[in-house]
Design an enzyme around this catalytic site. Sequence first.
Site, PDB file in Angstrom:
ATOM      1  N   SER A  46       0.946  -1.275  -0.015  1.00 47.75           N
ATOM      2  CA  SER A  46       0.085  -0.141  -0.095  1.00 47.75           C
ATOM      3  C   SER A  46       1.104   1.279  -0.013  1.00 47.75           C
ATOM      4  CB  SER A  46      -1.027  -0.033   1.186  1.00 47.75           C
ATOM      5  OG  SER A  46      -0.367  -0.141   2.447  1.00 47.75           O
ATOM      6  N   LYS A  86      -6.954   4.408   8.361  1.00 47.80           N
ATOM      7  CA  LYS A  86      -5.653   5.440   7.740  1.00 47.80           C
ATOM      8  C   LYS A  86      -6.219   6.868   7.616  1.00 47.80           C
ATOM      9  CE  LYS A  86      -3.540   1.655   5.026  1.00 47.80           C
ATOM     10  NZ  LYS A  86      -3.365   1.162   3.443  1.00 47.80           N
TER      11      LYS A  86
END
Length: 830
Positions: free
Chosen positions: A696, A739
């Site tokens: 990611s 996140k």
Amino acid sequence: MIMKSEKELPVMAADKVDRYPVLPLKTGILFPGSMLTLQIGLPSNVELVKKCLADKSDFIAAWSPSDDDSDEKQLISQVGVLAKIRDKRKGPGDSLLVTIEGLKRAVLQKTISTKPYITATAGWFAQPSAVPGNMKERIDRVISIVAEITGIDPTYASEITRIVKMNSAQPALLADTVAAQFRFSLAGKQEILEAFDLDQRFDLLLEYLNAELNRAATWKKIDANARQALERDQQRHFLRQQLHEIRKQLGEDFTEEKESVYLKGLIKANHNLPPEVVSRAIIEADRLSQLSTASAEYGVTKNYLEWILSLPWGKCTPEEYDIAQVEKVLSDEYYGPTSIKEQILQRLSVRKLLGGVAEGPTLCIVGAHGTGKAALARAIAYALGKEFIRISAGGIAEVSEVKGAPRTFLGAMPGKIIRTLRDAGSCDPVILIEDIDYFNIDNDSSVNTALLEVIDVRRNSRFLDNYLGVPFDLSKVFFICSVRSYEEIPEQFLDRLEIIEFPGYIEKEKIVIAKRYVIPSLLKKHKIQRSELKLTDKVLARIINHYTMESGLSSFAQQIEKICRKIAWQKAEQQNSSKKQKAVWRISETNLSTYLGQQLFIPEKPDNQPEIGTAVGLAWTGSGGDLMFIEGLKMKGEGGILTTGSLGEVMKESIQAAHSYVRSKADMLGIDFGDFNEFDIHIHFPSGSIPKDGPSAGVTVCLVIASCMAERPIRNDIAMTGEVTLRGRVLPVGGIKEKVSAAYRAGIFNVAIPKENKKDLKELPKEILRKTKFTFIDRVDELFETCLMDFTPSAFTLEKVFAKEIAKARKKKTAGKGKRTKAASSGKKK
């Protein structure tokens, strides 16, 4: 293949090489001067026997410890015996029963052929020069032990001692005769056969004879004890029967019979007992009447019947709950994602329609410690009106802990599941089986299978506990398993479980849960009134960010409990003082350290100004979302790329892919392509002691490499996440909720995420959605324009403009061509 002997073999030198057929022995060892009867079945061995009979020739018999019967692969001991056939008879099938006699020891030297049977060259032992002086004592010792063994063990013929004494004048023949007559291991007999030296041969012989003597003596002792115990039991039974008759003549009452009648009455009165359980219990009650109260078996049998009668056979709670009411209870008792509650309600609806039986896979809640797995299970039990039981599977390493031990074992009792149901008093409670990840650490498949028999709806309707010995129906029990992470679920359980993942809580959710559930519970536990403690949302947020680092609420609750304990201490001191007045404790950001001490964690913040080669990425960890600063540095070199920061293989590959993509877009970014051959790139992930892995960070690494090579700074007010392919596409990633929350906590209100992750934003609180500006990226090229500062029009921008103009021109040209074609066709028709 010949298996070389470990001993040094004194082979006589010979002018002529002797070749002999070799017969591999599997079931016995042939000694010189002894005979051995074998069943020959392999075609190659049958051919050998026929050949030797026809030619009246000898062969070598050698032990083969190999399990492989093929002549090319099997191992054959180097030391064997020259043998001849004394008798041959027809055996079962196509086999032969052959009696062979050993003549003298032989040493196999080299295999000549394996077809049609094994043929090898052989040598002979040199004869010993003299008999050792102490051989007389050793012979007497051997004869003595042989006499003792034949006297103790009736399976040995008594004539063996007489045969051994007849050979006392020939030590070598005596040793071989004893070794052939006794049941030593094949490896032990081969060791004696290979012993050329008489001293060594007699040492080995005495060693194995002493072991055989100990075995025979132990067997005789066990047999004697068993006979004595049997005689004693028979005598007791006879005396007990006499006592029974005497007491009957005297008209005395029998306690055993009264207890048996009482238990039979309870068995017949319990209409919930299945027929097979009733018949088994009646048999045990009848046995109880025949036993003495002083015997151990009486206590074992009575305890078994009490267990049978105490279990909740067929005692179930009616499935009369209202789904709408269940939904309301779940919403009141548990705070979490709506999707999880909907999944639970679907299962409960199916359960109600089926009358309390679950047909689907067992529910398994996956989440970090403190994320509310037990709270959800407790809410389900409360909504259904059933008992809630928590069982820890951690440390279970034996089948008996799950399924119980047989009654014949000392201290036997049912397994943990049956004991739990007895304590619950119903056969359909909600049972939460925790710590599946700590279950069966030794990975014994039988233990995993035992627990699967409990939770698997296809098999648990007739669950058999080893102690009970009769099936118990577990199909109505609502089993829920819990585990910390998906990877830690045992492999055998994966296809039997329906997974519900708890992603963890963000700051806003933790504050809501604390105010709704945690703080009221702790205040009640510490005898503190709600009006006596003032905690603001800012204080709770500071505790979350500076004193805990977790995705759950365990540490958060512990910190609040510390505050409550300190307040309770001060409150107790005030009650003991003469001045009693109602106090209010206001916890603020300034005095928080007096209750909890210095902060344990310092949240990371972005730099104050944009810098070249520094970008803010977003990561998901076991404790929730976090910022991940990625640094890059360009330096003179040979075009290599260096990575540091405790990175995993997936992340290293992602960095390599990002570097290749930026290199392919050098013209677009205004980078001299030769710089990639003259400069090295160093990519560093701070916090090197923490392992990092996953794809990611691909978009962030792309941006850092582009910034370093183009020497353009990166905006410091934007955070990003996403996986990058080698062609620049941005793929979706997980943990978007955590996140984005991490960026929001750090004061970053610009977030770039993959376009396909747009659907995941609906799980975020409205306040975060309102304040955060999202950039949805489909290709990493879009991120260069957004994040790289001083980005002047280059080939990339011109390429996009030209592409649009060319597309418009082609569209107009195609449209004009279509009109002309239409007009032409209409003219033809006219």
